[in-house]
Design a protein around this motif. Structure first.
Motif, PDB file in Angstrom:
ATOM      1  N   TRP A 276      33.228  63.184  42.871  1.00 23.49           N
ATOM      2  CA  TRP A 276      34.111  62.517  41.899  1.00 23.49           C
ATOM      3  C   TRP A 276      34.382  61.102  42.363  1.00 23.49           C
ATOM      4  CZ3 TRP A 276      38.724  60.172  42.829  1.00 23.49           C
ATOM      5  CH2 TRP A 276      39.573  59.905  41.727  1.00 23.49           C
ATOM      6  N   VAL A 277      34.553  60.174  41.389  1.00 23.75           N
ATOM      7  CA  VAL A 277      34.843  58.788  41.732  1.00 23.75           C
ATOM      8  C   VAL A 277      35.617  58.134  40.585  1.00 23.75           C
ATOM      9  CG1 VAL A 277      32.666  57.910  40.795  1.00 23.75           C
ATOM     10  CG2 VAL A 277      33.808  56.648  42.619  1.00 23.75           C
ATOM     11  N   ARG A 278      36.534  57.239  40.938  1.00 21.92           N
ATOM     12  CA  ARG A 278      37.261  56.441  39.950  1.00 21.92           C
ATOM     13  C   ARG A 278      36.853  54.982  40.171  1.00 21.92           C
ATOM     14  NH1 ARG A 278      43.863  56.443  38.860  1.00 21.92           N
ATOM     15  NH2 ARG A 278      43.867  54.911  37.155  1.00 21.92           N
ATOM     16  N   LEU A 279      35.860  54.535  39.457  1.00 23.67           N
ATOM     17  CA  LEU A 279      35.175  53.287  39.770  1.00 23.67           C
ATOM     18  C   LEU A 279      36.007  52.034  39.551  1.00 23.67           C
ATOM     19  CD1 LEU A 279      31.751  54.240  38.197  1.00 23.67           C
ATOM     20  CD2 LEU A 279      32.184  53.904  40.639  1.00 23.67           C
ATOM     21  N   LEU A 280      36.901  52.030  38.573  1.00 30.78           N
ATOM     22  CA  LEU A 280      37.566  50.796  38.172  1.00 30.78           C
ATOM     23  C   LEU A 280      38.872  50.522  38.902  1.00 30.78           C
ATOM     24  CD1 LEU A 280      36.949  50.773  34.300  1.00 30.78           C
ATOM     25  CD2 LEU A 280      35.534  49.853  36.146  1.00 30.78           C
ATOM     26  N   LEU A 281      39.415  51.513  39.592  1.00 28.03           N
ATOM     27  CA  LEU A 281      40.626  51.306  40.390  1.00 28.03           C
ATOM     28  C   LEU A 281      40.198  51.130  41.838  1.00 28.03           C
ATOM     29  CD1 LEU A 281      43.756  51.250  40.435  1.00 28.03           C
ATOM     30  CD2 LEU A 281      43.672  53.697  40.964  1.00 28.03           C
ATOM     31  N   ASN A 282      40.401  49.926  42.372  1.00 31.26           N
ATOM     32  CA  ASN A 282      39.820  49.632  43.677  1.00 31.26           C
ATOM     33  C   ASN A 282      40.662  48.586  44.407  1.00 31.26           C
ATOM     34  OD1 ASN A 282      37.997  48.735  45.819  1.00 31.26           O
ATOM     35  ND2 ASN A 282      36.391  49.786  44.692  1.00 31.26           N
ATOM     36  N   GLU A 283      41.063  48.911  45.624  1.00 29.06           N
ATOM     37  CA  GLU A 283      41.905  48.020  46.419  1.00 29.06           C
ATOM     38  C   GLU A 283      41.113  47.039  47.287  1.00 29.06           C
ATOM     39  OE1 GLU A 283      45.913  50.717  47.143  1.00 29.06           O
ATOM     40  OE2 GLU A 283      44.298  50.814  48.636  1.00 29.06           O
ATOM     41  N   ASP A 284      39.799  47.049  47.167  1.00 27.10           N
ATOM     42  CA  ASP A 284      38.974  46.168  47.993  1.00 27.10           C
ATOM     43  C   ASP A 284      39.360  44.704  47.759  1.00 27.10           C
ATOM     44  OD1 ASP A 284      37.025  44.782  49.369  1.00 27.10           O
ATOM     45  OD2 ASP A 284      35.374  46.035  48.663  1.00 27.10           O
ATOM     46  N   GLU A 285      39.794  44.020  48.811  1.00 26.37           N
ATOM     47  CA  GLU A 285      40.231  42.631  48.695  1.00 26.37           C
ATOM     48  C   GLU A 285      39.072  41.673  48.454  1.00 26.37           C
ATOM     49  OE1 GLU A 285      42.464  41.813  52.199  1.00 26.37           O
ATOM     50  OE2 GLU A 285      44.156  43.121  51.632  1.00 26.37           O
ATOM     51  N   ASN A 286      37.845  42.131  48.610  1.00 27.49           N
ATOM     52  CA  ASN A 286      36.679  41.284  48.360  1.00 27.49           C
ATOM     53  C   ASN A 286      36.391  41.112  46.875  1.00 27.49           C
ATOM     54  OD1 ASN A 286      35.951  40.792  51.133  1.00 27.49           O
ATOM     55  ND2 ASN A 286      35.245  42.921  51.221  1.00 27.49           N
ATOM     56  N   ILE A 287      37.032  41.922  46.034  1.00 23.52           N
ATOM     57  CA  ILE A 287      36.859  41.774  44.578  1.00 23.52           C
ATOM     58  C   ILE A 287      37.739  40.610  44.117  1.00 23.52           C
ATOM     59  CG2 ILE A 287      37.063  42.888  42.334  1.00 23.52           C
ATOM     60  CD1 ILE A 287      36.806  45.582  43.827  1.00 23.52           C
ATOM     61  N   LYS A 288      37.130  39.609  43.548  1.00 25.04           N
ATOM     62  CA  LYS A 288      37.847  38.386  43.184  1.00 25.04           C
ATOM     63  C   LYS A 288      38.748  38.616  41.974  1.00 25.04           C
ATOM     64  CE  LYS A 288      34.034  35.532  44.914  1.00 25.04           C
ATOM     65  NZ  LYS A 288      32.974  34.554  44.561  1.00 25.04           N
ATOM     66  N   ASN A 289      39.730  37.737  41.806  1.00 24.72           N
ATOM     67  CA  ASN A 289      40.681  37.857  40.695  1.00 24.72           C
ATOM     68  C   ASN A 289      39.981  37.822  39.347  1.00 24.72           C
ATOM     69  OD1 ASN A 289      42.894  38.076  42.374  1.00 24.72           O
ATOM     70  ND2 ASN A 289      43.329  35.877  42.357  1.00 24.72           N
ATOM     71  N   GLU A 290      38.929  36.982  39.209  1.00 27.74           N
ATOM     72  CA  GLU A 290      38.232  36.901  37.919  1.00 27.74           C
ATOM     73  C   GLU A 290      37.428  38.164  37.625  1.00 27.74           C
ATOM     74  OE1 GLU A 290      35.936  34.110  40.806  1.00 27.74           O
ATOM     75  OE2 GLU A 290      38.014  34.744  40.414  1.00 27.74           O
ATOM     76  N   GLY A 291      37.291  39.014  38.619  1.00 27.73           N
ATOM     77  CA  GLY A 291      36.628  40.304  38.410  1.00 27.73           C
ATOM     78  C   GLY A 291      37.600  41.426  38.139  1.00 27.73           C
ATOM     79  N   ARG A 292      38.872  41.077  37.902  1.00 29.12           N
ATOM     80  CA  ARG A 292      39.892  42.087  37.644  1.00 29.12           C
ATOM     81  C   ARG A 292      40.548  41.854  36.282  1.00 29.12           C
ATOM     82  NH1 ARG A 292      41.107  45.314  41.879  1.00 29.12           N
ATOM     83  NH2 ARG A 292      40.452  44.679  43.979  1.00 29.12           N
ATOM     84  N   LEU A 293      41.001  42.923  35.660  1.00 28.01           N
ATOM     85  CA  LEU A 293      41.671  42.839  34.371  1.00 28.01           C
ATOM     86  C   LEU A 293      43.073  42.276  34.550  1.00 28.01           C
ATOM     87  CD1 LEU A 293      40.562  46.316  32.977  1.00 28.01           C
ATOM     88  CD2 LEU A 293      39.721  44.083  32.232  1.00 28.01           C
ATOM     89  N   SER A 294      43.497  41.464  33.607  1.00 21.45           N
ATOM     90  CA  SER A 294      44.783  40.780  33.729  1.00 21.45           C
ATOM     91  C   SER A 294      45.968  41.718  33.578  1.00 21.45           C
ATOM     92  CB  SER A 294      44.875  39.662  32.679  1.00 21.45           C
ATOM     93  OG  SER A 294      44.779  40.207  31.362  1.00 21.45           O
ATOM     94  N   HIS A 295      45.806  42.822  32.829  1.00 22.62           N
ATOM     95  CA  HIS A 295      46.958  43.665  32.522  1.00 22.62           C
ATOM     96  C   HIS A 295      47.192  44.793  33.520  1.00 22.62           C
ATOM     97  CE1 HIS A 295      43.513  45.634  30.657  1.00 22.62           C
ATOM     98  NE2 HIS A 295      44.192  46.752  30.627  1.00 22.62           N
ATOM     99  N   ASN A 296      46.204  45.092  34.386  1.00 24.78           N
ATOM    100  CA  ASN A 296      46.436  46.191  35.335  1.00 24.78           C
ATOM    101  C   ASN A 296      45.691  46.032  36.658  1.00 24.78           C
ATOM    102  OD1 ASN A 296      43.795  46.754  34.658  1.00 24.78           O
ATOM    103  ND2 ASN A 296      44.248  48.702  33.638  1.00 24.78           N
ATOM    104  N   ASN A 297      44.950  44.961  36.825  1.00 14.83           N
ATOM    105  CA  ASN A 297      44.262  44.649  38.089  1.00 14.83           C
ATOM    106  C   ASN A 297      43.083  45.560  38.374  1.00 14.83           C
ATOM    107  OD1 ASN A 297      44.433  42.575  40.068  1.00 14.83           O
ATOM    108  ND2 ASN A 297      45.017  44.080  41.609  1.00 14.83           N
ATOM    109  N   CYS A 298      42.671  46.367  37.404  1.00 17.27           N
ATOM    110  CA  CYS A 298      41.457  47.170  37.589  1.00 17.27           C
ATOM    111  C   CYS A 298      40.220  46.270  37.450  1.00 17.27           C
ATOM    112  CB  CYS A 298      41.412  48.299  36.568  1.00 17.27           C
ATOM    113  SG  CYS A 298      42.576  49.642  36.919  1.00 17.27           S
TER     114      CYS A 298
END
Length: 551
Positions: A276-298
């Motif tokens: 099982w995996v939840r791909l869009l919820l991720n705490e990795d700090e290497n994911i840039k802000n422009e790669g995250r959704l504005s309303h929930n940070n996924c």
């Protein structure tokens, strides 16, 4: 069965909404133009294709209206759901306020009439019917904002319809599902086995997974087709019980020291490894802000770098040796709502994806296709994709199996009955036509009587759909283990295909029968003490609150 393909005529009215205005007009030609916006129809005898383009205007949705349609007396309607079912699917009389995502069937004594859009449209589509006619609503927003097409022409949907006589409503729906999807991808072998969620609920370890593996192997002794052992939420690096169930997905935690080695051990023992995996919820700090959704940070899959990150997660899991990947939560993580909260819009206004030229439906398809393509590349097509909390109509052709209902339970029978039996019955026409349907697990942890769980396992096995059990080792006695063994033997072959005979009469069908009536089962889904209610509803509709596992 007598089947007649219906020609879908040009609508009588169109209503078009942008970020700045709403305009309603009679539709008189194949094209409708408003400022720089063009909506075009391509009509033939089998379908009505709807196209949209705009230069600078940001389009939110389009409503198409057909009048002067006659419905037979005492007609009843069945529609689909945005994503999973939540125990609420049923045949109903005409209700003009009811919205029916993707397709509907109108059943009368004489015939079944079906309207729908083919799978993988580029708009979020739902239908409404009333005594005068029907309406098709196409939500083309990018997230919660009007889509900025920038001159791009997209096909929003292919509308199809047919009329069927001399058949049951189930046969009609099954036939129509095949008409809506001509290219499903299906497993090459019957899928069944064990999933540790409904007794572990996130609290597990490598040693416990290996013990689960031994237990399912004991239950499936002498069965030729190997079962799956699916590791659910518990293994990821940042796992925090009852608090966080996201990534990174690069390695296991202290209880799961080596995920590749664990997959190898499962194979050596004789099972197929799943995860099982939840791909869009991720705490990795290497994911840039422009790669995250504005309303929930996924993670925002429309950002190319972020989408590539998701692909690498899938490839890594495949390379570890897991041959079934259950990806979960993507609808909630994209849109911020569960299906039962989408009433009827799938997300709130005021935000958009990184690429604002894509409709939300296109974004979902982009994600699903990337997951499938990455798995195909890494495993040469040997890894199965199981979607959970996914939008089935957009995932048909991109996933082998779809979890079609909300969670069952290993603790509360009422939840299993309400969620499981309903989704099995009312999503069963999609089985083998869109993908294989997974109505969720049989949770065996002592909180539910074996007499009830045995029935649930039995109907899953005899329906020919994937059967997963979540069983705490050593909780069943020898008689119960033998009964479960026989059920798993049936599930391992998927030769039987019972369907709900009484699905027009109840939301929880009790009478199930195969095509030739060789198998005729009547189940008793209700406990003698009646339903168990919780007056403090937290998540579900107020007409039937369900007791939450963690109160």
């Amino acid at each position: 069965m007598l089947k007649n393909i219906l020609k879908v005529n040009r609508p009588d009215f169109i209503e078009l909404t942008t970020e700045t205005k709403t305009v309603t007009a009679k539709w008189e030609n194949d094209d409708y133009n408003l400022d720089d916006i063009n909506v075009k129809l391509n009509q033939d005898n089998e379908h009505l294709a709807i196209f949209l383009t705009a230069q600078t205007s940001k389009v939110k949705w389009i409503k198409l209206r057909w009048n002067n349609l006659s419905w037979d007396k005492n007609v009843r309607f069945l529609g689909d759901a945005w994503e999973r079912g939540y125990g609420d699917m049923e045949w109903k009389g005409m209700n003009p306020n009811r919205f029916m995502p993707w397709y509907f069937c109108a059943k009368s004594e004489a015939k079944s009439v079906c309207y729908g859009v083919k799978v993988r449209p580029s708009a979020m589509c739902f239908w409404q019917v009333d005594s005068l006619g029907m309406t098709l609503f196409l939500d083309v927003r990018c997230g919660g904002s009007g889509v900025n097409l920038k001159g791009r022409v997209i096909k929003l949907a292919d509308v199809i319809a047919c009329e069927m006589r001399d058949c049951t409503s189930f046969e009609a729906m099954q036939e129509f599902c095949g008409q809506m999807c001509e290219d499903p991808i299906l497993p090459k072998y019957p899928v069944y086995g064990s999933n540790n969620w409904y007794y572990a609920y996130g609290k597990s370890s490598e040693s416990e997974i290996l013990a689960d593996c031994d237990y399912i192997l004991n239950l499936t002794k002498d069965i030729e087709n190997k079962p799956y052992m699916v590791i659910d939420d518990c293994w990821q690096e940042h796992h925090r019980l009852n608090e966080y169930n996201g990534g990174p997905w690069t390695k296991g935690n202290e209880k799961f020291p080596d995920m590749k080695a664990l997959a190898d051990k499962l194979v050596q023992k004789g099972v197929r490894p799943g995860i099982w995996v939840r791909l869009l919820l991720n705490e990795d700090e290497n994911i840039k802000n422009e790669g995250r959704l504005s309303h929930n940070n996924c993670i925002d899959p429309t950002n190319p770098e972020a989408l590539n990150y998701i692909k690498e997660d899938i490839k890594r899991i495949c390379n570890w040796g897991y041959t079934l990947i259950k990806h979960d939560f993507s609808t909630f993580d994209l849109f911020g709502k569960w299906g039962f909260q989408m009433s009827p819009l799938v997300t709130d206004d005021g935000w958009h994806f990184y690429d604002d030229s894509l409709t939300s439906a296109e974004v979902v398809k982009l994600l699903y296709k990337a997951i499938l393509d990455a798995s195909m590349e890494a495993s040469n097509g040997e890894t199965l994709i199981l979607g959970c909390n996914t939008i089935g109509h957009l995932g048909a052709g991109y996933m082998h199996i779809n979890r079609t209902g909300d969670d069952t339970s290993g603790v509360i029978w009422e939840r299993t009955r309400f969620m499981g039996v309903n989704t099995l019955a009312f999503r069963l026409p999609q089985h083998g036509k869109f993908y294989e349907i997974d109505a969720d697990c049989v949770g065996i942890d002592g909180g539910i009587s074996w007499s009830m769980n045995k029935q649930w396992a039995d109907v899953l096995a005899k329906s020919g759909t994937p059967l997963f059990i979540s069983v705490r080792p050593n909780i069943l006695d020898e008689t119960e283990k033998q009964e479960l063994h026989e059920i798993l033997k049936v599930a391992s072959k998927q030769e039987h295909h019972v369907i709900p005979v009484d699905w027009e009469e109840t939301i929880c069908p009790e009478h199930w029968q195969d095509k030739d009536h060789d198998i005729d089962c009547k189940y008793q889904w209700f406990e003698e003490t009646g339903l168990k209610f919780n007056p403090n509803s937290i998540r579900y509709q107020t007409f039937l609150p369900i007791v939450e596992l963690f109160n």
